[in-house]
Design an enzyme around this catalytic site. Sequence first.
Site, PDB file in Angstrom:
ATOM      1  N   GLU A   7      44.900  36.380  26.619  1.00  0.00           N
ATOM      2  CA  GLU A   7      45.347  34.989  26.608  1.00  0.00           C
ATOM      3  C   GLU A   7      46.003  34.606  25.286  1.00  0.00           C
ATOM      4  OE1 GLU A   7      45.209  33.590  29.388  1.00  0.00           O
ATOM      5  OE2 GLU A   7      43.367  34.043  30.465  1.00  0.00           O
ATOM      6  N   ILE A  51      40.269  46.679  18.741  1.00  0.00           N
ATOM      7  CA  ILE A  51      41.267  46.990  19.771  1.00  0.00           C
ATOM      8  C   ILE A  51      40.876  48.308  20.436  1.00  0.00           C
ATOM      9  CG2 ILE A  51      43.691  47.450  20.240  1.00  0.00           C
ATOM     10  CD1 ILE A  51      43.087  44.556  19.397  1.00  0.00           C
ATOM     11  N   PRO A  63      45.426  50.525  21.649  1.00  0.00           N
ATOM     12  CA  PRO A  63      46.626  49.869  21.120  1.00  0.00           C
ATOM     13  C   PRO A  63      47.811  49.889  22.084  1.00  0.00           C
ATOM     14  CG  PRO A  63      45.636  51.295  19.462  1.00  0.00           C
ATOM     15  CD  PRO A  63      44.925  51.583  20.740  1.00  0.00           C
ATOM     16  N   GLY A 105      46.574  44.183  35.620  1.00  0.00           N
ATOM     17  CA  GLY A 105      47.642  44.705  34.787  1.00  0.00           C
ATOM     18  C   GLY A 105      47.262  45.181  33.408  1.00  0.00           C
TER      19      GLY A 105
END
Length: 728
Positions: A695, A619, A622, A457
């Site tokens: 997580e 990142i 985003p 996902g």
Amino acid sequence: MSQPQAAVGAPVPRVDARLKVTGRTKYAGDNNPDGVVHAVIVDSHVGRGRITGIDARPAEAQTGVVKVISHLNAPKLPPREGTLPPGKPLRPFQDDRVQFFGQPVAVVVATTLEVAQHAASLVKVSYDVQPPSTNISTANPADNPETYARGDADTALETADVKLDLAYRMARNHHNPMELASTVAHWEGDKLTLWEKTQWVGGTLATMASEFGMPPGRIRVISPAVGGGFGSGGRTHVHTSIAALAAREVKRPVKLVLTRRQMYFGVGSRPAYEYALRLGSDRRGRLTASTHDVRAETSRYETHSEAVLEPGRMLYSTPNVRQVYRHVPLDVNSPWFMRGPGYSSGTYCVETAMDELAHELGVDPIELRLRNEPADDESTRLPFSTRRLRECYREGAREFGWHRRNPKPRSTRDGDWLIGMGMAAGVYDTARSAAQASVRLDADGTALVQSATTDMGPGTATSMTQVAADALGLSMRQVTFRLGDSLMPTAPGHHGSRTMASVGSAVQDGCDKLRKQAITLAVKDEESPLYGVDPTEVVVRGGRLYVKDQPTRGETYQLLLARNDRTHLEALGSYAGAPESERFAFHAYAATFAEVAVDARLGLVRVRRMVGVYDAARIINPRLADSQAIGAMTGGIGQALLEHTVTDHRDGRIVNANLADYLVPTHADMPDMKAIYIEGEDFEADPIGVKGLGEVVIVGVAPAIVNAVFNATGRRIRELPITPEALL
């Protein structure tokens, strides 16, 4: 030399978005090899005992039934050998023992799913029933607790100016991905192919090799798309072995898909916890001591542990800490890691306790946390690679409007609704594992990158394509990333926030190697415009190699390969993973802010808005990061307010094993949400400077909501989920 970043850092859409929204993505259960038959598991309806008889004759009499397999006729599997992934999954039909309610006791194989389902309902099983133990509160713990200590916590607590003695309970939670656990098993001679819903094709391969006593090279596991996992696909469960065993017995491909009800007995769960926490501080709020006594459910047939004590060990500066982790063996299906495992449960206790301490002292909750910021990781005595939690607090407070919070509980109303604000910190370990990725640049200027990772996902194919495109100097349209096949270069499990750091670093390495190959080929080619140029002065952009200070002097990949009669260039990228001895403590951090409304008459809680701020280093995308963060906030709402597995302790049956009675958040429960990322990189952690995000984004959500509920109502709730009854 790689060109300036173009794809990495951009909020590009998923490369597989069209396939998914049009229904063309192929999941495990969508595979139908020629001659496929269907398998349906017969579950135990007792929680403990032995099977005294199985009458399969009514099932076998049904037209279309191929075979009914149980311990009465199943082949004996060889002793397990080799390196097995963590845990000891059940072995199918090897004896007459029943170890938990819902355990597979037989499987029916038939030509159609409908026939298999009907025939399974006709199998009669009799038992010598024993009373199961399924209640963590009344069961005895095992004799070998895990312990940790620094300083003298008990003595320090006795002399502390301020003391809190708290007890928490957390309900068992179940993974509820959209895609059900599915396996299609096909034997061709002594070779096995599995189309499997798994977050780790390599782990499934290793487990099957051990289960069936066969060389790993004779097994292929295929899992290019996973319809959600939340950790449930991070190990190989018994249904996979059942499908493979059945396929070998009937000598036809077998498809086995668990029902939603069977998911509650078959793929693990977040364990229930009882957590006793004592905190001591001086009158300024500086922590002096803490003790953590945890009881955690596990199954009798294997011991499951997770890092529930880690936040209390390192999140705040505390000179004296004592921790005890006691396993409580129960007659249940073994727990398994669920999103934010360990950390999300432990942080709930630590962060609500910090909020309680702040209220006791009359100190702002953020200020209390700042007063206890550690200089280094006191559990490992290592410096933090980066720790931008202060920035998370500051940015979150500004964006959320924390200054508008009234610290007096039950002081803000909106009609019949009591309004409250709460916040909590979050932390998660930065995991990295060895990985490989192959890279091939074809003569047409397109590239193929492959790795045996998977995607449940977060957008693995998209983020890896971004890294590869920038490293090769190509557009994303010119790069294809393929994944989810054990024949591809090895990759770690797609869990624990390790995929981007591990596989991404391998992709970067492979693409760097290939780009340098092309540059070397060009500067040594007398017919190339780049002949004789210092390789370090050559950059690649838009598929064109050129001199950094002379953009007109260069050529495309296509021209270079064509002139040198090359059909392709290729390289194997690798990443070694975390070293055995770390020089730094690596963690990602979060600060979550929540506003809730509580109906003063009914006790109903509604989350109105939420802001999450994250220190997850670089990142890559985003847009994908926002998807992870918003999904995690939604999951945290479930953990705080809705999700609760209910067990009938008389027989071990899960009463609410369905999505009608086991409540998960829906769109109506999702408030205004915003995610913010603190700029930064962590090249100490890995070559691409990331920390992992999937997580940490859920860690801290539940305590932020619980703390907001206290601010709204003045009621301290120390049991999850919060129910209306607890607030009345």
